[in-house]
Structures are given as C-alpha cells and as structure tokens.
Design a protein around this motif. Structure first.
Motif, PDB file in Angstrom:
ATOM      1  N   PRO A 170       0.685  -1.307   0.043  1.00 48.27           N
ATOM      2  CA  PRO A 170      -0.171  -0.091   0.013  1.00 48.27           C
ATOM      3  C   PRO A 170       0.784   1.351   0.056  1.00 48.27           C
ATOM      4  N   MET A 171       0.275   2.464  -0.260  1.00 50.51           N
ATOM      5  CA  MET A 171       1.130   3.637  -0.441  1.00 50.51           C
ATOM      6  C   MET A 171       1.203   3.890   1.054  1.00 50.51           C
ATOM      7  N   ASN A 172       2.395   4.816   1.037  1.00 49.21           N
ATOM      8  CA  ASN A 172       3.097   4.989   2.458  1.00 49.21           C
ATOM      9  C   ASN A 172       3.420   6.642   2.275  1.00 49.21           C
ATOM     10  N   ILE A 173       3.046   7.510   3.151  1.00 50.35           N
ATOM     11  CA  ILE A 173       3.469   8.732   3.017  1.00 50.35           C
ATOM     12  C   ILE A 173       4.604   9.042   4.386  1.00 50.35           C
ATOM     13  N   ARG A 174       5.775   9.518   3.947  1.00 47.59           N
ATOM     14  CA  ARG A 174       6.786   9.645   5.008  1.00 47.59           C
ATOM     15  C   ARG A 174       7.494  10.923   4.593  1.00 47.59           C
ATOM     16  N   PRO A 175       8.298  11.293   5.709  1.00 45.66           N
ATOM     17  CA  PRO A 175       8.982  12.711   5.624  1.00 45.66           C
ATOM     18  C   PRO A 175      10.080  12.210   4.336  1.00 45.66           C
ATOM     19  N   ALA A 176      10.414  13.253   3.746  1.00 48.03           N
ATOM     20  CA  ALA A 176      11.459  13.107   2.508  1.00 48.03           C
ATOM     21  C   ALA A 176      12.717  12.985   3.192  1.00 48.03           C
ATOM     22  N   THR A 177      13.704  12.115   2.599  1.00 48.15           N
ATOM     23  CA  THR A 177      15.173  12.212   3.110  1.00 48.15           C
ATOM     24  C   THR A 177      16.225  12.770   1.999  1.00 48.15           C
ATOM     25  N   GLU A 178      17.388  12.933   2.216  1.00 46.65           N
ATOM     26  CA  GLU A 178      18.110  13.568   1.496  1.00 46.65           C
ATOM     27  C   GLU A 178      18.309  13.032   0.011  1.00 46.65           C
ATOM     28  N   ASP A 204      16.088  11.754  -1.554  1.00 44.63           N
ATOM     29  CA  ASP A 204      14.938  11.901  -2.137  1.00 44.63           C
ATOM     30  C   ASP A 204      14.808  13.331  -3.219  1.00 44.63           C
ATOM     31  N   GLN A 205      15.967  14.003  -2.952  1.00 44.85           N
ATOM     32  CA  GLN A 205      15.916  15.277  -3.673  1.00 44.85           C
ATOM     33  C   GLN A 205      15.825  15.335  -5.038  1.00 44.85           C
ATOM     34  N   ALA A 206      16.614  14.541  -5.787  1.00 50.38           N
ATOM     35  CA  ALA A 206      16.369  14.630  -7.199  1.00 50.38           C
ATOM     36  C   ALA A 206      14.975  14.029  -7.783  1.00 50.38           C
ATOM     37  N   THR A 207      14.461  13.159  -6.920  1.00 52.79           N
ATOM     38  CA  THR A 207      12.901  12.863  -7.319  1.00 52.79           C
ATOM     39  C   THR A 207      11.889  14.004  -6.920  1.00 52.79           C
ATOM     40  N   ILE A 208      12.004  14.698  -6.183  1.00 54.45           N
ATOM     41  CA  ILE A 208      11.448  15.617  -5.646  1.00 54.45           C
ATOM     42  C   ILE A 208      11.428  16.765  -6.820  1.00 54.45           C
ATOM     43  N   GLN A 240      13.919  18.898   3.193  1.00 53.41           N
ATOM     44  CA  GLN A 240      13.523  18.922   4.687  1.00 53.41           C
ATOM     45  C   GLN A 240      12.026  19.079   4.909  1.00 53.41           C
ATOM     46  N   LYS A 241      11.447  19.882   4.246  1.00 53.12           N
ATOM     47  CA  LYS A 241      10.133  20.140   4.381  1.00 53.12           C
ATOM     48  C   LYS A 241       9.042  19.386   3.691  1.00 53.12           C
ATOM     49  N   PHE A 242       9.496  18.575   3.062  1.00 51.09           N
ATOM     50  CA  PHE A 242       8.676  17.686   1.930  1.00 51.09           C
ATOM     51  C   PHE A 242       8.233  16.359   2.725  1.00 51.09           C
ATOM     52  N   LEU A 243       6.884  15.871   2.390  1.00 50.09           N
ATOM     53  CA  LEU A 243       6.379  14.568   2.516  1.00 50.09           C
ATOM     54  C   LEU A 243       6.597  14.154   1.185  1.00 50.09           C
ATOM     55  N   ILE A 298       5.894   8.483  -5.656  1.00 51.46           N
ATOM     56  CA  ILE A 298       4.725   8.965  -6.657  1.00 51.46           C
ATOM     57  C   ILE A 298       3.964  10.195  -6.500  1.00 51.46           C
ATOM     58  N   GLY A 299       4.450  10.850  -5.526  1.00 55.13           N
ATOM     59  CA  GLY A 299       3.890  12.026  -5.205  1.00 55.13           C
ATOM     60  C   GLY A 299       4.555  12.827  -4.180  1.00 55.13           C
ATOM     61  N   VAL A 300       4.604  14.306  -3.899  1.00 58.87           N
ATOM     62  CA  VAL A 300       5.235  15.019  -3.002  1.00 58.87           C
ATOM     63  C   VAL A 300       4.417  16.319  -2.767  1.00 58.87           C
ATOM     64  N   GLY A 301       5.008  16.910  -1.446  1.00 59.19           N
ATOM     65  CA  GLY A 301       4.171  17.983  -1.117  1.00 59.19           C
ATOM     66  C   GLY A 301       5.074  18.660  -0.042  1.00 59.19           C
TER      67      GLY A 301
END
Length: 93
Positions: free
Chosen positions: A2-10, A12-16, A33-36, A45-48
């Motif tokens: 299932p989909m998981n929403i988590r805090p971004a990690t370093e 993840d920068q390029a994908t964000i 650092q401010k993204f989920l 699959i998604g960011v914010g």
C-alpha cells in the motif's frame, strides 16, 4: 504494497525536483527537509511541502503526483498528512 507517506530524506531530492518540474510548478525554494513523499512499491509517486514565507505565513506548496498515479486520491492524502502536522492557518495558492 500500500501507499506510504513519509518525511523526505536527502536521497529523495532529485526525485522531488523531477516531479515538481514535470508538474510545471515553480521549483523555487524546494527544501527537501520540508517535504512529505508518497511511495508505492518503493517508488516516489507524489510530493508536497509546507513553505514558510518571510511574514511567517505557511503555504501548502509543491503538491504533485506523477501522471500515471493521478486521480487516485494521492494528492489529497499528501495534503491531509501535511495539515495534520500543522496548526491553522495554512494557505494554498
């Protein structure tokens, strides 16, 4: 998985950045650092993020979902997760 929403990690920068640019959102002030991030099968699959402005106001910002996963409630889930961690008011431009 299932989909998981988590805090971004370093890492993840390029994908964000890629997802935000593909959605044609202004890439100004992307602080990972401010993204989920929303993940499905270990792929983002998604960011914010919550963006804080100079006057102290906070904005729901850079909300984007990859095209093949849109219209499945992922963006709404990201917004709900971002809002749960904040106190009002929050703005959306």
């Amino acid at each position: 998985m299932p989909m998981n929403i988590r805090p971004a990690t370093e890492p993840d920068q390029a994908t964000i950045k890629r997802i935000v640019r593909a959605a044609r959102i202004n890439p100004f002030d992307l602080k990972w650092q401010k993204f989920l991030v929303a993940e499905d099968a270990d792929a983002i699959i998604g960011v914010g993020q919550i963006k804080t402005h100079d006057d102290g106001s906070r904005e729901l910002a850079s909300i984007a979902v990859v095209p093949e996963k849109q219209k499945q409630g992922i963006g709404a889930a990201i917004v709900r997760a971002l809002m749960q961690a904040q106190t009002p008011p929050l703005y959306l431009m």
